[in-house]
Motif scaffolding. Sequence first.
Motif, PDB file in Angstrom:
ATOM      1  N   GLN A 138       0.936  -1.459   0.286  1.00  0.00           N
ATOM      2  CA  GLN A 138      -0.224   0.052  -0.139  1.00  0.00           C
ATOM      3  C   GLN A 138       0.904   1.436   0.301  1.00  0.00           C
ATOM      4  OE1 GLN A 138      -3.727  -0.184   0.050  1.00  0.00           O
ATOM      5  NE2 GLN A 138      -3.023  -2.350  -0.863  1.00  0.00           N
ATOM      6  N   SER A 139       2.227   1.159  -0.721  1.00  0.00           N
ATOM      7  CA  SER A 139       2.263   2.342  -0.815  1.00  0.00           C
ATOM      8  C   SER A 139       2.736   3.728  -2.786  1.00  0.00           C
ATOM      9  CB  SER A 139       4.761   2.233  -0.276  1.00  0.00           C
ATOM     10  OG  SER A 139       5.031   2.909  -0.718  1.00  0.00           O
ATOM     11  N   LEU A 140       2.409   4.014  -2.422  1.00  0.00           N
ATOM     12  CA  LEU A 140       2.074   5.230  -3.354  1.00  0.00           C
ATOM     13  C   LEU A 140       1.622   4.339  -4.428  1.00  0.00           C
ATOM     14  CD1 LEU A 140       5.830   6.982  -4.038  1.00  0.00           C
ATOM     15  CD2 LEU A 140       3.808   7.545  -2.811  1.00  0.00           C
ATOM     16  N   VAL A 141       0.109   3.689  -4.494  1.00  0.00           N
ATOM     17  CA  VAL A 141      -0.706   2.525  -4.970  1.00  0.00           C
ATOM     18  C   VAL A 141      -0.435   3.212  -6.717  1.00  0.00           C
ATOM     19  CG1 VAL A 141      -2.902   1.367  -5.331  1.00  0.00           C
ATOM     20  CG2 VAL A 141      -1.281   1.308  -3.256  1.00  0.00           C
ATOM     21  N   GLU A 142      -1.181   4.831  -6.328  1.00  0.00           N
ATOM     22  CA  GLU A 142      -1.212   4.957  -7.041  1.00  0.00           C
ATOM     23  C   GLU A 142       0.001   5.491  -8.817  1.00  0.00           C
ATOM     24  OE1 GLU A 142      -3.723   9.657  -9.175  1.00  0.00           O
ATOM     25  OE2 GLU A 142      -3.764   8.584  -6.898  1.00  0.00           O
ATOM     26  N   GLU A 143       0.879   5.777  -8.056  1.00  0.00           N
ATOM     27  CA  GLU A 143       2.208   6.195  -8.783  1.00  0.00           C
ATOM     28  C   GLU A 143       2.350   4.785  -9.853  1.00  0.00           C
ATOM     29  OE1 GLU A 143       1.310   7.352  -5.999  1.00  0.00           O
ATOM     30  OE2 GLU A 143       2.022   9.737  -6.342  1.00  0.00           O
ATOM     31  N   PHE A 144       2.757   3.364  -9.065  1.00  0.00           N
ATOM     32  CA  PHE A 144       2.853   2.395  -9.669  1.00  0.00           C
ATOM     33  C   PHE A 144       1.992   1.558 -10.209  1.00  0.00           C
ATOM     34  CE2 PHE A 144       5.704   2.168  -5.332  1.00  0.00           C
ATOM     35  CZ  PHE A 144       7.225   2.827  -6.665  1.00  0.00           C
ATOM     36  N   ALA A 162       0.802   0.422 -15.653  1.00  0.00           N
ATOM     37  CA  ALA A 162      -0.361   0.431 -17.006  1.00  0.00           C
ATOM     38  C   ALA A 162       0.661   0.458 -18.279  1.00  0.00           C
ATOM     39  CB  ALA A 162      -1.587   1.014 -16.450  1.00  0.00           C
ATOM     40  N   LEU A 163       1.590   1.993 -18.309  1.00  0.00           N
ATOM     41  CA  LEU A 163       2.052   1.788 -19.309  1.00  0.00           C
ATOM     42  C   LEU A 163       3.153   0.808 -19.903  1.00  0.00           C
ATOM     43  CD1 LEU A 163       3.323   5.030 -20.587  1.00  0.00           C
ATOM     44  CD2 LEU A 163       4.774   5.263 -18.903  1.00  0.00           C
ATOM     45  N   LEU A 164       4.194   0.207 -19.419  1.00  0.00           N
ATOM     46  CA  LEU A 164       4.999  -1.175 -19.495  1.00  0.00           C
ATOM     47  C   LEU A 164       3.752  -2.109 -19.774  1.00  0.00           C
ATOM     48  CD1 LEU A 164       7.575  -1.228 -16.447  1.00  0.00           C
ATOM     49  CD2 LEU A 164       7.135   0.124 -18.429  1.00  0.00           C
ATOM     50  N   SER A 165       2.370  -1.489 -19.516  1.00  0.00           N
ATOM     51  CA  SER A 165       1.993  -3.639 -19.509  1.00  0.00           C
ATOM     52  C   SER A 165       1.486  -3.633 -21.504  1.00  0.00           C
ATOM     53  CB  SER A 165       0.504  -3.314 -19.079  1.00  0.00           C
ATOM     54  OG  SER A 165      -0.948  -2.498 -19.593  1.00  0.00           O
ATOM     55  N   SER A 166       1.717  -3.087 -22.160  1.00  0.00           N
ATOM     56  CA  SER A 166       1.937  -3.246 -23.767  1.00  0.00           C
ATOM     57  C   SER A 166       2.644  -3.976 -24.054  1.00  0.00           C
ATOM     58  CB  SER A 166       1.675  -1.894 -24.800  1.00  0.00           C
ATOM     59  OG  SER A 166       2.861  -1.331 -24.531  1.00  0.00           O
ATOM     60  N   ALA A 171      -0.823 -11.164 -10.759  1.00  0.00           N
ATOM     61  CA  ALA A 171      -2.652 -11.102 -11.024  1.00  0.00           C
ATOM     62  C   ALA A 171      -3.160 -10.762  -9.691  1.00  0.00           C
ATOM     63  CB  ALA A 171      -2.791 -11.997 -11.611  1.00  0.00           C
ATOM     64  N   THR A 172      -2.904 -11.405  -8.719  1.00  0.00           N
ATOM     65  CA  THR A 172      -2.850 -11.567  -7.254  1.00  0.00           C
ATOM     66  C   THR A 172      -2.857  -9.757  -7.441  1.00  0.00           C
ATOM     67  OG1 THR A 172      -2.322 -13.174  -6.349  1.00  0.00           O
ATOM     68  CG2 THR A 172      -2.288 -11.819  -4.979  1.00  0.00           C
ATOM     69  N   CYS A 173      -1.849  -8.610  -7.362  1.00  0.00           N
ATOM     70  CA  CYS A 173      -1.768  -7.623  -6.860  1.00  0.00           C
ATOM     71  C   CYS A 173      -3.307  -6.941  -7.909  1.00  0.00           C
ATOM     72  CB  CYS A 173      -0.552  -7.066  -7.239  1.00  0.00           C
ATOM     73  SG  CYS A 173       0.183  -5.473  -6.812  1.00  0.00           S
ATOM     74  N   MET A 174      -3.080  -6.634  -9.236  1.00  0.00           N
ATOM     75  CA  MET A 174      -3.678  -5.724  -9.475  1.00  0.00           C
ATOM     76  C   MET A 174      -5.467  -6.398  -8.367  1.00  0.00           C
ATOM     77  SD  MET A 174      -2.316  -4.158 -10.781  1.00  0.00           S
ATOM     78  CE  MET A 174      -0.605  -4.615 -10.279  1.00  0.00           C
ATOM     79  N   LEU A 175      -5.899  -7.290  -8.727  1.00  0.00           N
ATOM     80  CA  LEU A 175      -7.014  -7.589  -8.846  1.00  0.00           C
ATOM     81  C   LEU A 175      -7.457  -6.802  -6.873  1.00  0.00           C
ATOM     82  CD1 LEU A 175      -7.298 -11.553  -8.807  1.00  0.00           C
ATOM     83  CD2 LEU A 175      -8.810  -9.613 -10.089  1.00  0.00           C
ATOM     84  N   GLN A 176      -5.985  -6.963  -6.125  1.00  0.00           N
ATOM     85  CA  GLN A 176      -6.033  -6.596  -4.513  1.00  0.00           C
ATOM     86  C   GLN A 176      -6.164  -5.243  -4.585  1.00  0.00           C
ATOM     87  OE1 GLN A 176      -2.843  -7.396  -1.906  1.00  0.00           O
ATOM     88  NE2 GLN A 176      -3.173  -4.823  -1.263  1.00  0.00           N
ATOM     89  N   ALA A 177      -5.705  -4.556  -5.648  1.00  0.00           N
ATOM     90  CA  ALA A 177      -5.796  -2.979  -6.293  1.00  0.00           C
ATOM     91  C   ALA A 177      -7.084  -2.733  -6.048  1.00  0.00           C
ATOM     92  CB  ALA A 177      -4.803  -2.490  -7.565  1.00  0.00           C
ATOM     93  N   MET A 178      -7.610  -3.869  -7.212  1.00  0.00           N
ATOM     94  CA  MET A 178      -8.636  -3.474  -7.936  1.00  0.00           C
ATOM     95  C   MET A 178     -10.244  -3.490  -6.859  1.00  0.00           C
ATOM     96  SD  MET A 178      -8.749  -5.106 -11.342  1.00  0.00           S
ATOM     97  CE  MET A 178     -11.221  -5.138 -11.132  1.00  0.00           C
ATOM     98  N   ARG A 179      -9.855  -4.488  -5.597  1.00  0.00           N
ATOM     99  CA  ARG A 179     -10.631  -4.310  -4.090  1.00  0.00           C
ATOM    100  C   ARG A 179     -10.374  -3.069  -3.500  1.00  0.00           C
ATOM    101  NH1 ARG A 179      -8.659  -9.069  -4.305  1.00  0.00           N
ATOM    102  NH2 ARG A 179      -7.368  -9.735  -2.375  1.00  0.00           N
ATOM    103  N   GLU A 180      -9.550  -2.667  -3.585  1.00  0.00           N
ATOM    104  CA  GLU A 180      -8.867  -1.945  -1.718  1.00  0.00           C
ATOM    105  C   GLU A 180      -9.081  -0.266  -2.495  1.00  0.00           C
ATOM    106  OE1 GLU A 180      -5.706  -3.602  -0.017  1.00  0.00           O
ATOM    107  OE2 GLU A 180      -7.089  -4.951   0.937  1.00  0.00           O
ATOM    108  N   ARG A 238      -8.887   6.394 -10.484  1.00  0.00           N
ATOM    109  CA  ARG A 238      -7.999   6.038 -11.976  1.00  0.00           C
ATOM    110  C   ARG A 238      -6.418   4.771 -11.790  1.00  0.00           C
ATOM    111  NH1 ARG A 238      -8.531   7.645 -16.402  1.00  0.00           N
ATOM    112  NH2 ARG A 238      -9.719  10.027 -15.182  1.00  0.00           N
ATOM    113  N   SER A 239      -6.539   4.595 -10.112  1.00  0.00           N
ATOM    114  CA  SER A 239      -6.076   3.178  -9.468  1.00  0.00           C
ATOM    115  C   SER A 239      -7.077   2.024 -10.324  1.00  0.00           C
ATOM    116  CB  SER A 239      -5.769   3.483  -8.413  1.00  0.00           C
ATOM    117  OG  SER A 239      -4.771   4.736  -7.820  1.00  0.00           O
ATOM    118  N   LYS A 240      -7.785   1.889  -9.705  1.00  0.00           N
ATOM    119  CA  LYS A 240      -8.549   0.619 -11.344  1.00  0.00           C
ATOM    120  C   LYS A 240      -8.837   1.031 -11.673  1.00  0.00           C
ATOM    121  CE  LYS A 240     -12.045   0.940  -6.351  1.00  0.00           C
ATOM    122  NZ  LYS A 240     -11.902  -0.386  -6.196  1.00  0.00           N
TER     123      LYS A 240
END
Length: 368
Positions: A255-261, A266-270, A284-293, A298-300
Amino acid sequence: MQTYDRRYIAEWFSAGNQMCPQTQQVLLNTTLIPNLLIRSLIAEWCTENGFALSPLENQEEDHICNSEQRTFDEIFNKITSSSNSTERKQAIKGLRLLTKRSSEFRAVLEERPDSISQMTFARFSNPGLQNDPQVVEDMVTIILNFSLHDSNKKIIGDDPEAIPFLIWALKSGDMGSRSNSAAAIFTLSALDSNKEKIGELGAIEPLIDLLEHGSIIAKKDAASAIFNLCMLHENRSIATRSGIVDVAIRAIGDQSLVEEFLAILALLSSNYDMVELMIEFGGATCMLQAMRESECKRSKENAAVVLFSICMYNRAKLKEIEADENTNGSLASLAQNGTPRARRKAAAILEMMKKTKTMHMHNRHSSC
């Protein structure tokens, strides 16, 4: 394309904002382009309605510019020529304060484009300045302040000493110097030509180190710089080789600088190779956690962008994502309530899951 008053939008970007104030979309490029059509329409309206821009304004600007140049020359002569180390240090401190307070003073660099090279040479040639951490921080901050003036970005980028000095400070300075160096690199990287030079000269690895081990302010400066630099495809590969994916995923989990990271990922994911690394580090687990929490839309959205790429490149992850969706319903919620881009990505993942499930059912029936 949005049109803004140049002064205020420049201040918006200089404060570290990377999105359009009107649309809230993350901008791929923050270089300001004059809207000549609007300018000509304003000039036409002024002519038709009896208004004119006073020539006194331009004369006053010239007067201020000349005054600033004289002040600059006086201070700079002390930095480069004084035999007294204390006087040199005071002059460097004075230049830092003047470039911070006065936007007009920053414009002097256009008339003195070799000033940064001379200043760095003066430091290296004087033992009393060379190893003084306060002098290093003051000089880094002078470059940062100068870089806030749009036309200075190319001048600083073309200076053979400026970017190497910032990178040296990024590696060897104290936390204040490292943070301000990252901030300067961020502002300079608004130009694509500077992005390339900064990446080639080796700034990305120490930026990632700062991103992992710096103070919270330094981390934010480093994240902004890395995001801007990774707009250039070549720098994405450098960032990935330097460990940005691992650092980002671990930080999001903490939970550190979630929006920035998330914006960086997302920029690298292409890129396939980068997504493979994200999968390897539990993306995958990390992204699911971010979507939930995450409470930030913009982070979601960025988490959904990364998760979509993971699903596209590795369909085996759909089973894990489906299990989480059956428990938490994060994708269904995002498909209804997210940003337009988040809704598209979430709906596409749900559709992939549906097709995969239908295919498995068909295969079972066929085998019977």
